[in-house]
Design a protein around this motif. Structure first.
Motif, PDB file in Angstrom:
ATOM      1  N   HIS A  95       1.861  72.865  35.797  1.00  0.00           N
ATOM      2  CA  HIS A  95       3.290  73.143  35.982  1.00  0.00           C
ATOM      3  C   HIS A  95       3.966  73.060  34.615  1.00  0.00           C
ATOM      4  O   HIS A  95       3.584  72.231  33.783  1.00  0.00           O
ATOM      5  CB  HIS A  95       3.904  72.132  36.956  1.00  0.00           C
ATOM      6  N   SER A 154      13.729  78.891  41.112  1.00  0.00           N
ATOM      7  CA  SER A 154      14.998  79.083  41.828  1.00  0.00           C
ATOM      8  C   SER A 154      14.873  79.989  43.052  1.00  0.00           C
ATOM      9  O   SER A 154      15.773  80.783  43.330  1.00  0.00           O
ATOM     10  CB  SER A 154      16.092  79.595  40.877  1.00  0.00           C
ATOM     11  N   VAL A 155      13.754  79.855  43.779  1.00  0.00           N
ATOM     12  CA  VAL A 155      13.652  80.575  45.057  1.00  0.00           C
ATOM     13  C   VAL A 155      14.549  79.863  46.067  1.00  0.00           C
ATOM     14  O   VAL A 155      14.523  78.633  46.182  1.00  0.00           O
ATOM     15  CB  VAL A 155      12.192  80.618  45.565  1.00  0.00           C
ATOM     16  N   ASN A 161       7.233  72.071  46.166  1.00  0.00           N
ATOM     17  CA  ASN A 161       6.930  71.127  45.086  1.00  0.00           C
ATOM     18  C   ASN A 161       8.080  70.132  45.038  1.00  0.00           C
ATOM     19  O   ASN A 161       9.157  70.446  44.547  1.00  0.00           O
ATOM     20  CB  ASN A 161       6.817  71.917  43.763  1.00  0.00           C
ATOM     21  N   GLU A 181       6.570  71.777  33.644  1.00  0.00           N
ATOM     22  CA  GLU A 181       7.086  70.452  33.276  1.00  0.00           C
ATOM     23  C   GLU A 181       5.974  69.586  32.689  1.00  0.00           C
ATOM     24  O   GLU A 181       6.215  68.770  31.800  1.00  0.00           O
ATOM     25  CB  GLU A 181       7.755  69.797  34.501  1.00  0.00           C
ATOM     26  N   GLY A 201      10.904  74.526  44.377  1.00  0.00           N
ATOM     27  CA  GLY A 201      11.283  73.191  43.918  1.00  0.00           C
ATOM     28  C   GLY A 201      12.485  72.679  44.695  1.00  0.00           C
ATOM     29  O   GLY A 201      12.367  72.175  45.809  1.00  0.00           O
ATOM     30  N   ILE A 217      13.315  78.057  36.269  1.00  0.00           N
ATOM     31  CA  ILE A 217      13.017  76.827  37.010  1.00  0.00           C
ATOM     32  C   ILE A 217      14.204  75.874  36.977  1.00  0.00           C
ATOM     33  O   ILE A 217      14.629  75.440  35.914  1.00  0.00           O
ATOM     34  CB  ILE A 217      11.761  76.131  36.445  1.00  0.00           C
ATOM     35  N   GLY A 218      14.732  75.587  38.160  1.00  0.00           N
ATOM     36  CA  GLY A 218      15.806  74.618  38.295  1.00  0.00           C
ATOM     37  C   GLY A 218      17.118  75.067  37.674  1.00  0.00           C
ATOM     38  O   GLY A 218      18.062  74.283  37.549  1.00  0.00           O
ATOM     39  N   LEU A 224       6.329  79.053  45.137  1.00  0.00           N
ATOM     40  CA  LEU A 224       6.298  77.630  44.824  1.00  0.00           C
ATOM     41  C   LEU A 224       7.777  77.265  44.688  1.00  0.00           C
ATOM     42  O   LEU A 224       8.474  77.804  43.824  1.00  0.00           O
ATOM     43  CB  LEU A 224       5.525  77.419  43.518  1.00  0.00           C
TER      44      LEU A 224
HETATM   45  P1  PGA Z   1      12.905  75.343  41.448  1.00  0.00           P
HETATM   46  O1  PGA Z   1      11.495  74.779  40.934  1.00  0.00           O
HETATM   47  O2  PGA Z   1      12.647  76.064  42.741  1.00  0.00           O
HETATM   48  O3  PGA Z   1      13.760  74.129  41.612  1.00  0.00           O
HETATM   49  O4  PGA Z   1      13.409  76.283  40.374  1.00  0.00           O
HETATM   50  C1  PGA Z   1      10.308  75.523  41.081  1.00  0.00           C
HETATM   51  C2  PGA Z   1       9.159  74.777  40.446  1.00  0.00           C
HETATM   52  O5  PGA Z   1       9.353  74.164  39.382  1.00  0.00           O
HETATM   53  O6  PGA Z   1       8.020  74.774  40.987  1.00  0.00           O
END
Ligand code: PGA
Length: 247
Positions: free
Chosen positions: A94, A209-210, A10, A96, A230, A170-171, A228
């Motif tokens: 998502h 945060s993968v 993504n 966001e 980011g 996430i992030g 997924l």
């Molecule tokens: P990230 O985002 O891997 O930067 O945490 C994942 C996502 O929002 O799909």
């Protein structure tokens, strides 16, 4: 059941024609992968990416779509337009978009339905906030989110991909531990089993945060069928390492 894993990048609102070309060349040179791999660039780059990836085994998708078929919806993109370009996936719901654009469970489910009607596979995102997790509401929140998609898609529910993305991961660099993620994936799988006989063949991706160093442990979990990605999807070496961990 052995499910072939799926890793989806993504890109969010990142990229440029030059940066995308470099990234895609890096991915193309690293094939074949032992899993399905897709990238989801911003809308203006989709046609470029479609032509770069045509006749390759790399797939691509969009990050959002409209619920409408066509009409006076300034700024929206219809799923049929995506399908016309050869789009395989569209991310819907998502966090966001749920947070920054106020998207409801029903709107997300309707987007998934509109995408499927055009032959585009929706990747339906669910996930709790940190406050909800701390309040013990994780299960209730993700079940409510998935339930809306299941009911709206009805007999087509087995066609969606589900992505569990805890918002606090996430992030942030905070990944759910493989056990924490698996626990939620198992709940989601159970919920899918109650809805469709095809649940065991459906993919449930983990996102949040993968990175190359945590991907393998996540992918080793019974109900984690890919991710997924980011931030780590923007650097070919990192994204390739994650895809290899899935293969
Ligand atoms: P990230 O985002 O891997 O930067 O945490 C994942 C996502 O929002 O799909």
């Amino acid at each position: 059941m052995m499910r072939r894993k799926l890793v989806v990048g993504n890109w969010k609102m990142h990229g440029s024609r030059a940066a995308n070309a470099t990234l895609l060349q890096g991915l193309l040179q690293s094939r074949p992968f032992g899993c399905d791999v897709a990238v989801c660039p911003p809308f203006p780059y989709l046609a470029d990416v479609a032509s770069t990836l045509a006749a390759t085994d790399l797939r691509w998708g969009a990050q959002d779509c409209s619920v409408h078929t066509q009409g006076a919806y300034t700024g929206e993109v219809a799923p049929a337009m995506l399908a016309e370009l050869g789009c395989r996936y569209v991310i819907v719901g998502h966090s966001e978009r749920r947070t920054l654009h106020g998207e409801s469970d029903q709107l997300v489910a309707d987007k998934a339905k509109a995408a499927l009607a055009c032959g585009v596979t929706p990747i339906v995102c669910v996930g709790e906030t940190r406050a909800q997790r701390e309040a013990g509401q994780t299960e209730a929140v993700v079940k409510r989110q998935l339930s809306c998609a299941i009911h709206t898609l009805a007999h087509c529910a087995s066609e969606m991909v589900v992505a569990y993305e805890p918002m606090w991961a996430i992030g942030t660099g905070l990944t759910a531990s493989p056990e924490q993620a698996q626990a939620v994936h198992a709940l989601l799988r159970q919920q899918l089993r109650a809805a469709t006989p095809r649940a065991d063949g459906m993919k449930i991706l983990y996102g949040g945060s993968v990175k190359p160093d945590n991907a393998a442990a996540l992918f080793a979990q019974a109900d984690i069928d890919g991710s997924l990605v980011g931030g780590a999807a923007l650097k070919a070496v990192d994204f390739v390492a994650i895809c290899r961990a899935a293969g």
